[in-house]
Design an enzyme around this catalytic site. Structure first.
Site, PDB file in Angstrom:
ATOM      1  N   ASP A   7       0.855  -1.180   0.000  1.00  0.00           N
ATOM      2  CA  ASP A   7       0.000   0.000   0.000  1.00  0.00           C
ATOM      3  C   ASP A   7       0.894   1.233   0.000  1.00  0.00           C
ATOM      4  OD1 ASP A   7      -2.657   1.248   0.100  1.00  0.00           O
ATOM      5  OD2 ASP A   7      -2.010   1.987   2.053  1.00  0.00           O
ATOM      6  N   GLU A   9       0.870   5.804   0.370  1.00  0.00           N
ATOM      7  CA  GLU A   9       0.186   7.073   0.616  1.00  0.00           C
ATOM      8  C   GLU A   9       0.866   8.121  -0.250  1.00  0.00           C
ATOM      9  OE1 GLU A   9      -2.527   7.169   2.218  1.00  0.00           O
ATOM     10  OE2 GLU A   9      -2.431   5.265   3.283  1.00  0.00           O
ATOM     11  N   GLU A  52      -6.685  17.676   1.121  1.00  0.00           N
ATOM     12  CA  GLU A  52      -7.568  16.502   1.116  1.00  0.00           C
ATOM     13  C   GLU A  52      -6.782  15.229   1.419  1.00  0.00           C
ATOM     14  OE1 GLU A  52      -9.279  19.679  -1.470  1.00  0.00           O
ATOM     15  OE2 GLU A  52      -7.323  18.651  -1.377  1.00  0.00           O
ATOM     16  N   HIS A 158      -5.487   6.569   7.447  1.00  0.00           N
ATOM     17  CA  HIS A 158      -4.819   5.627   6.561  1.00  0.00           C
ATOM     18  C   HIS A 158      -3.315   5.666   6.814  1.00  0.00           C
ATOM     19  CE1 HIS A 158      -8.093   4.729   3.504  1.00  0.00           C
ATOM     20  NE2 HIS A 158      -8.638   5.630   4.299  1.00  0.00           N
ATOM     21  N   ASP A 163      -2.444  -0.459   6.619  1.00  0.00           N
ATOM     22  CA  ASP A 163      -3.398  -0.884   5.597  1.00  0.00           C
ATOM     23  C   ASP A 163      -2.941  -2.162   4.912  1.00  0.00           C
ATOM     24  OD1 ASP A 163      -4.913   1.263   6.258  1.00  0.00           O
ATOM     25  OD2 ASP A 163      -4.774   2.296   4.334  1.00  0.00           O
TER      26      ASP A 163
END
Length: 259
Positions: A7, A9, A52, A158, A163
């Protein structure tokens, strides 16, 4: 079989708009078992992070300015994933960023030092798989955790490594495996980040009575295969359970049964 659950980010949604990686988290599985040999790194994205995105993962550029650049960790990352099968939820998103980062390094160096991620390993998209298994339903990681009763209570924000750990549990459960179950006699010597998993492990009593096995009746088998046929029709002609038992693709007019 070596699998790596991955995963990432990022600073935003699209690398074509100049957005960059800020975190990579990987969990290693060998023969469907956690090894504890995980990979985790924070990255200086060399740019501001969209508000965001910060609301999703909690990081600002100020938090990451002292972290290594991607070019500094690229060799170690590629070596870690090479030869594995990557398990990624919504793989096109993460692969888009990883391929873009490797491509930017090639541009900086003026040479083709790296290929694309698919040149180094196979990729399995768990979101695409979940959509085939559960057509018409929500298949986000949180929704799958709820469906398969995987604990994601620690996921307030997150994080790539967290994750990946959650996705590994979901994948193993969704594909028919056990995750946090240790049977009597198995070693529970785990290392690194995987130690925390032991706290939630329930050990099965090896002396418990044998479980009673009930065979399905002919009527129950008929109802079962009728439902699978309805699933196949609603999902556009695909049903993995029927496909495994009937590779020719012919309809099961009569449910198979023994005796």
């Amino acid at each position: 079989m070596r699998q790596v659950v991955l995963d990432t980010e990022t600073t935003g949604m699209d690398p074509k708009e100049g957005h960059r990686l800020i975190e990579i988290g990987c969990v290693e599985l060998i023969s469907r078992k956690f090894t504890g040999n995980n990979y985790h790194v924070y990255i200086n994205p060399e740019r501001e992070i969209d508000i965001e995105a910060t609301q999703v993962h909690g990081f600002t550029w100020e938090d990451l300015k002292d972290k290594p650049l991607f070019i500094e960790v690229a060799d170690a990352f590629v070596s870690y994933i090479e030869g594995s099968e990557l398990l990624i939820h919504n793989a096109p998103f993460d692969l888009g960023f990883l391929d873009a980062e490797l491509g930017w390094i090639n541009q900086q160096l003026g040479q083709q030092r790296y290929g694309k991620i698919a040149d180094y390993c196979k990729v399995f998209d768990t979101l695409a798989y979940a959509r085939r298994r559960h057509p018409g339903q929500r298949n986000s990681l949180d929704a799958l955790c709820k469906r398969y009763e995987v604990d994601n209570s620690g996921r307030t924000l997150h994080g790539a490594l967290l994750d990946s750990e959650i996705l590994a549990d979901v994948y193993l459960t969704m594909t028919g495996g056990q995750t946090t179950l240790l049977l009597g006699g198995e070693s529970d010597e785990l290392s690194g980040d995987h130690q925390g998993l032991l706290a939630s492990t329930r050990r099965v009593d090896s002396q418990r009575p044998a479980l009673k096995v009930l065979q399905a009746t002919a009527e129950e088998q008929t109802e079962h295969y009728a439902k699978l046929e309805r699933i196949k029709k609603k999902s556009g002609g695909s049903c993995m359970w029927l496909d495994m038992e009937n590779p020719s693709g012919e309809s099961n007019d009569v449910a198979p049964h023994s005796g």
